[in-house]
Write a protein that holds these residues in place. Structure first.
Motif, PDB file in Angstrom:
ATOM      1  N   TYR A  67     -10.795   4.599 -36.455  1.00 33.64           N
ATOM      2  CA  TYR A  67     -11.353   3.249 -36.356  1.00 33.64           C
ATOM      3  C   TYR A  67     -10.741   2.498 -35.183  1.00 33.64           C
ATOM      4  O   TYR A  67     -11.454   1.825 -34.420  1.00 33.64           O
ATOM      5  CB  TYR A  67     -11.123   2.461 -37.649  1.00 33.64           C
ATOM      6  CG  TYR A  67     -11.667   1.055 -37.550  1.00 33.64           C
ATOM      7  CD1 TYR A  67     -13.002   0.799 -37.818  1.00 33.64           C
ATOM      8  CD2 TYR A  67     -10.859  -0.006 -37.127  1.00 33.64           C
ATOM      9  CE1 TYR A  67     -13.525  -0.479 -37.686  1.00 33.64           C
ATOM     10  CE2 TYR A  67     -11.367  -1.283 -36.988  1.00 33.64           C
ATOM     11  CZ  TYR A  67     -12.707  -1.511 -37.270  1.00 33.64           C
ATOM     12  OH  TYR A  67     -13.223  -2.779 -37.114  1.00 33.64           O
ATOM     13  N   TRP A  71     -12.754   0.942 -32.141  1.00 34.59           N
ATOM     14  CA  TRP A  71     -12.687  -0.493 -31.817  1.00 34.59           C
ATOM     15  C   TRP A  71     -12.181  -0.689 -30.397  1.00 34.59           C
ATOM     16  O   TRP A  71     -12.714  -1.529 -29.657  1.00 34.59           O
ATOM     17  CB  TRP A  71     -11.765  -1.205 -32.808  1.00 34.59           C
ATOM     18  CG  TRP A  71     -11.475  -2.614 -32.374  1.00 34.59           C
ATOM     19  CD1 TRP A  71     -12.284  -3.701 -32.524  1.00 34.59           C
ATOM     20  CD2 TRP A  71     -10.313  -3.065 -31.667  1.00 34.59           C
ATOM     21  NE1 TRP A  71     -11.687  -4.812 -31.962  1.00 34.59           N
ATOM     22  CE2 TRP A  71     -10.483  -4.451 -31.428  1.00 34.59           C
ATOM     23  CE3 TRP A  71      -9.146  -2.443 -31.220  1.00 34.59           C
ATOM     24  CZ2 TRP A  71      -9.531  -5.214 -30.761  1.00 34.59           C
ATOM     25  CZ3 TRP A  71      -8.195  -3.198 -30.551  1.00 34.59           C
ATOM     26  CH2 TRP A  71      -8.390  -4.573 -30.336  1.00 34.59           C
ATOM     27  N   HIS A  95     -10.294 -10.372 -33.838  1.00 33.87           N
ATOM     28  CA  HIS A  95     -11.594  -9.752 -34.087  1.00 33.87           C
ATOM     29  C   HIS A  95     -11.836  -9.466 -35.569  1.00 33.87           C
ATOM     30  O   HIS A  95     -12.984  -9.277 -35.969  1.00 33.87           O
ATOM     31  CB  HIS A  95     -11.702  -8.430 -33.307  1.00 33.87           C
ATOM     32  CG  HIS A  95     -12.023  -8.633 -31.865  1.00 33.87           C
ATOM     33  ND1 HIS A  95     -12.520  -7.628 -31.060  1.00 33.87           N
ATOM     34  CD2 HIS A  95     -11.936  -9.732 -31.062  1.00 33.87           C
ATOM     35  CE1 HIS A  95     -12.716  -8.087 -29.842  1.00 33.87           C
ATOM     36  NE2 HIS A  95     -12.355  -9.363 -29.818  1.00 33.87           N
ATOM     37  N   HIS A  96     -10.777  -9.403 -36.372  1.00 35.24           N
ATOM     38  CA  HIS A  96     -10.944  -8.960 -37.754  1.00 35.24           C
ATOM     39  C   HIS A  96     -10.598 -10.015 -38.803  1.00 35.24           C
ATOM     40  O   HIS A  96     -11.059  -9.925 -39.940  1.00 35.24           O
ATOM     41  CB  HIS A  96     -10.098  -7.699 -37.996  1.00 35.24           C
ATOM     42  CG  HIS A  96     -10.569  -6.515 -37.222  1.00 35.24           C
ATOM     43  ND1 HIS A  96     -10.197  -6.275 -35.923  1.00 35.24           N
ATOM     44  CD2 HIS A  96     -11.405  -5.516 -37.561  1.00 35.24           C
ATOM     45  CE1 HIS A  96     -10.782  -5.169 -35.491  1.00 35.24           C
ATOM     46  NE2 HIS A  96     -11.516  -4.682 -36.463  1.00 35.24           N
ATOM     47  N   MET A 111     -15.137 -11.488 -34.103  1.00 29.87           N
ATOM     48  CA  MET A 111     -15.498 -10.289 -33.355  1.00 29.87           C
ATOM     49  C   MET A 111     -16.759 -10.537 -32.530  1.00 29.87           C
ATOM     50  O   MET A 111     -17.777 -10.980 -33.066  1.00 29.87           O
ATOM     51  CB  MET A 111     -15.730  -9.105 -34.305  1.00 29.87           C
ATOM     52  CG  MET A 111     -16.027  -7.789 -33.597  1.00 29.87           C
ATOM     53  SD  MET A 111     -16.246  -6.385 -34.744  1.00 29.87           S
ATOM     54  CE  MET A 111     -14.564  -6.185 -35.348  1.00 29.87           C
ATOM     55  N   ASP A 116     -19.248  -5.789 -32.480  1.00 31.40           N
ATOM     56  CA  ASP A 116     -19.741  -5.633 -33.853  1.00 31.40           C
ATOM     57  C   ASP A 116     -20.898  -4.643 -33.905  1.00 31.40           C
ATOM     58  O   ASP A 116     -20.931  -3.739 -34.766  1.00 31.40           O
ATOM     59  CB  ASP A 116     -20.173  -6.998 -34.392  1.00 31.40           C
ATOM     60  CG  ASP A 116     -20.623  -6.950 -35.839  1.00 31.40           C
ATOM     61  OD1 ASP A 116     -21.743  -6.463 -36.085  1.00 31.40           O
ATOM     62  OD2 ASP A 116     -19.880  -7.403 -36.719  1.00 31.40           O
ATOM     63  N   LEU A 119     -19.798  -0.917 -33.361  1.00 35.40           N
ATOM     64  CA  LEU A 119     -19.101  -0.360 -34.516  1.00 35.40           C
ATOM     65  C   LEU A 119     -20.054  -0.115 -35.684  1.00 35.40           C
ATOM     66  O   LEU A 119     -19.888   0.850 -36.437  1.00 35.40           O
ATOM     67  CB  LEU A 119     -17.966  -1.293 -34.948  1.00 35.40           C
ATOM     68  CG  LEU A 119     -16.805  -1.414 -33.958  1.00 35.40           C
ATOM     69  CD1 LEU A 119     -15.779  -2.428 -34.456  1.00 35.40           C
ATOM     70  CD2 LEU A 119     -16.142  -0.065 -33.725  1.00 35.40           C
TER      71      LEU A 119
END
Length: 382
Positions: A67, A71, A95-96, A111, A116, A119
């Motif tokens: 991940y 990212w 971003h999270h 994000m 976005d 992902l």
């Protein structure tokens, strides 16, 4: 004339190297992992396998590393730098962990839309909204751990990073939710099993997964996916109540999430779950290696173990087939359901915990409290 063998690309070479640890680390997305992970990433994973790291820990590390690399590529256009600079760690937090209300008035908050979208296209983002703080902390912790194994430090202990996480969590309070909205109790399990009524390989396998996972104390999906025939030991039959003796089987769990390296946790199956498991293994001709495997379109049984996520998908699929809302059930529902059903049937908590292998009485008793409060004497004072 024989054609000269073409040299492998970097991605193909990494895919082959990932195959060498597939027995310890079952992966359905091998090709995608080979593209996302770098040579150093794969070498680190191979090193951890050789060092004897626990399977579950290794899977978690690989999942988070994949991940993070996805990212990093989406957010910066480059693979992750090692060690990670403070600015990149702060960007990850921003971003999270963000405020949905602030996002309504400021589209640049949180994000970015292009990150976005990338992902989500890759299947790394599914839900809408900020991540859970625990997930962000875990990924940062694993990022730090992987850095240390490379002989690097990074800025993971910087006051700015700690402050950013603390402030972000305060700004967006989240209520803690159970991993499965509803427990798979005995009545729900019966409905799921009713959808596995035929003798097809897929029905035999799913029936065995459901019964073994539940009856063995609500095993985690990683334990079910990683179960191997070498972990199974036939035990002497158990005397039945006014009937023939019941078959018995021991499952040696080895090192688990809550046990130490020296412990070999053992749980037992008795009666129907043993019969159902034997029926699957006989029909699939499994006498060694992984117990639960993928079944192809034409009834072919794979040599590899199913992925832990597949256990979750099977439960949701069976819930839909049973006319239930699949979004309300997950693999963890079998674990919570086992303890909830034990409470409903009046089984003492210590006895249930021996089978579920819960270490925390507080956590295990929460299922008992939820199951008994509604029907207990305290609710019938008048």
């Amino acid at each position: 004339m024989a054609q000269p063998k073409t040299s492998l690309t970097a991605v193909e070479r990494r895919a082959e190297e990932l195959d060498t640890i597939a027995a310890v680390l079952p992966m359905e997305r091998r090709d995608e992992l080979a593209e996302l992970l770098t040579d150093h990433d794969v070498e680190t994973l191979r090193h951890l396998v050789n060092q004897g790291m626990g399977d579950n820990t290794l899977r978690a590390l690989t999942s988070d590393l994949t991940y993070l690399e996805a990212w990093g590529l989406a957010a910066t256009g480059k693979s992750l730098p090692w060690p990670a600079p403070e600015a990149l760690l702060l960007k990850f937090v921003a971003h999270h962990l963000w405020d949905p209300q602030h996002r309504e008035t400021d589209s640049d908050h949180g994000m970015p839309a292009d990150v976005d979208e990338k992902l989500r296209q890759q299947g790394f983002l599914k839900s809408v909204g900020p991540h859970a703080p625990a997930t962000v902390r875990r990924r940062l912790a694993n990022w730090s751990t992987l850095s240390k194994w490379r002989g690097l430090d990074g800025a993971f202990t910087s006051p700015a990073l700690k402050s950013a996480i603390r402030l972000a969590v305060r700004a967006v309070p989240r209520t803690r939710r159970r991993k499965s909205a509803k427990a798979v109790t005995g009545d729900v399990l019966a409905k799921l099993l009713a959808t596995c009524a035929t003798d097809s390989l897929r029905d035999l396998r799913d029936r065995a997964i459901l019964m073994v996972a539940f009856a063995s104390g609500g095993r985690r999906r990683s334990e079910i996916a990683g179960l191997r025939s070498e972990q199974l030991t036939v035990e002497p039959p158990i005397p039945g109540d006014n009937g023939p003796p019941l078959p018995s089987l021991a499952i040696h769990l080895g090192r688990t999430k809550t046990s130490s390296a020296e412990q070999d946790d053992v749980v037992y199956l008795t009666g129907r779950p043993v019969e159902v498991l034997n029926a699957w293994m006989t029909a699939a001709k499994i006498d060694k290696g992984s117990v639960f495997r993928a079944v192809g379109r034409w009834g072919t049984v794979s040599r590899r173990a199913i992925d832990p996520q597949s256990v979750n998908a099977i439960i949701k699929q069976r819930a839909a087939m049973a006319g239930l809302e699949p979004g309300e059930f997950s693999a963890h529902g079998l674990r919570s359901g086992y303890l909830t059903e034990a409470a409903i049937r009046g089984i003492p908590l210590p006895e249930a915990m021996e089978q579920s292998r819960h270490r925390s009485v507080q956590q295990a008793s929460s299922y008992y409290n939820n199951a008994t409060r509604r029907s207990g004497r305290a609710t019938r004072m008048l």
